[in-house]
Design a protein around this motif. Structure first.
Motif, short mmCIF file in Angstrom:
data_model
loop_
_atom_site.label_atom_id
_atom_site.label_comp_id
_atom_site.label_asym_id
_atom_site.label_seq_id
_atom_site.Cartn_x
_atom_site.Cartn_y
_atom_site.Cartn_z
N SER A 60 0.79 -1.22 0.00
CA SER A 60 0.00 0.00 0.00
C SER A 60 0.83 1.27 0.00
CB SER A 60 -0.94 0.00 1.20
OG SER A 60 -0.18 -0.15 2.39
N GLY A 61 2.12 1.18 0.10
CA GLY A 61 2.95 2.37 0.05
C GLY A 61 2.60 3.38 1.13
N PHE A 62 2.78 3.04 2.37
CA PHE A 62 2.56 3.91 3.53
C PHE A 62 1.09 4.21 3.80
CE2 PHE A 62 6.78 4.84 1.88
CZ PHE A 62 7.52 4.38 2.95
N GLY A 63 0.24 3.23 3.63
CA GLY A 63 -1.17 3.36 3.96
C GLY A 63 -1.77 2.00 4.24
N PRO A 64 -3.03 1.97 4.66
CA PRO A 64 -3.68 0.70 5.00
C PRO A 64 -4.09 -0.12 3.78
CG PRO A 64 -5.21 2.52 5.27
CD PRO A 64 -3.89 3.13 4.90
N GLY A 65 -4.18 -1.44 3.98
CA GLY A 65 -4.67 -2.33 2.94
C GLY A 65 -3.67 -2.64 1.86
N GLY A 66 -2.79 -3.60 2.12
CA GLY A 66 -1.75 -3.94 1.15
C GLY A 66 -2.30 -4.29 -0.22
N ALA A 67 -3.39 -5.07 -0.28
CA ALA A 67 -4.02 -5.42 -1.56
C ALA A 67 -5.30 -4.62 -1.79
CB ALA A 67 -4.32 -6.91 -1.63
N MET A 68 -6.14 -4.50 -0.73
CA MET A 68 -7.44 -3.85 -0.88
C MET A 68 -7.75 -2.91 0.28
SD MET A 68 -9.88 -7.08 -1.93
CE MET A 68 -11.35 -6.06 -1.99
N TYR A 69 -8.33 -1.77 -0.05
CA TYR A 69 -8.90 -0.86 0.94
C TYR A 69 -10.39 -0.83 0.65
CZ TYR A 69 -9.96 3.33 3.65
OH TYR A 69 -10.49 4.21 4.55
N VAL A 70 -11.21 -1.20 1.64
CA VAL A 70 -12.65 -1.32 1.43
C VAL A 70 -13.40 -0.35 2.33
CG1 VAL A 70 -14.63 -2.87 1.49
CG2 VAL A 70 -12.39 -3.76 0.84
N ALA A 71 -13.97 0.69 1.74
CA ALA A 71 -14.86 1.60 2.47
C ALA A 71 -16.30 1.35 2.04
CB ALA A 71 -14.48 3.05 2.22
N GLY A 72 -16.47 0.65 0.92
CA GLY A 72 -17.80 0.30 0.39
C GLY A 72 -18.09 -1.16 0.66
#
Length: 181
Positions: A60-72
């Motif tokens: 994720s390059g310094f953010g959450p969710g290495g493969a997926m970020y799910v807000a939906g």
């Protein structure tokens, strides 16, 4: 085959619905995402269905969710998430957002929802956690669920993931009794 050639994620869903076709050779490989969701970012007003796919070697390059970020809403069926990493944050493979406020309706909060069916989450890590090294920060080596998130796991395997200090496989943050698995 989906491959990302730049320093951003491969798929960014903002207000869209998307289904990755059920094809055994479907692989999402975005080696370094911009900040959240190394390969796939699912916005609060979006839905993604991932079927018979592989999300491997993303970060994720310094953010959450290495493969997926799910807000939906995300549904992952008969798929594999392997060797992904969230650098400097939570959710080595998948980060499921807790309560967030919608821009068009500030009084209405929504949270991410994940359904994982007949899938494998293995070999993922948070904050570049070395195997067996619990000293680095980051929760949920496999999956992180924020307060109010809804995570459903059915006939799935979560193994050999590494979280920094808590939740090597799955970590769900509970805020006033909210956060369901």
């Amino acid at each position: 085959l989906i491959r990302r050639e730049s320093y951003d994620r491969a798929i960014d869903l903002g207000g869209l619905q998307k289904q990755l076709p059920n094809s055994p050779e479907k692989e999402v490989n975005a080696p370094t995402g911009l900040n959240a969701g190394g390969a796939i970012y699912v916005n609060y007003n979006s839905t993604v269905n991932i079927i018979e796919s592989s999300l491997e070697n993303n970060n994720s390059g310094f953010g959450p969710g290495g493969a997926m970020y799910v807000a939906g809403n995300a549904s992952v069926t008969r798929s594999t998430l392997y060797n992904n990493s969230s650098i400097g944050s939570d959710g080595g493979a998948i980060y499921v957002s807790g309560f967030i406020t919608r821009p068009e309706s500030p009084d209405a909060a929504v949270s991410g929802q994940l359904s994982l069916v007949n899938s494998t989450v293995s070999g993922n890590s948070t904050s570049g956690a070395a195997r067996g090294d619990g000293s680095t920060p980051g929760f949920g080596g496999g999956i992180y669920g924020g307060p109010g998130s809804v995570i459903s796991l059915t006939n799935s395997t979560i193994t050999d993931n590494f979280g920094g200090s808590n939740g090597a496989g799955v970590y769900v943050e509970n805020l006033m009794g909210r956060g369901d698995v």
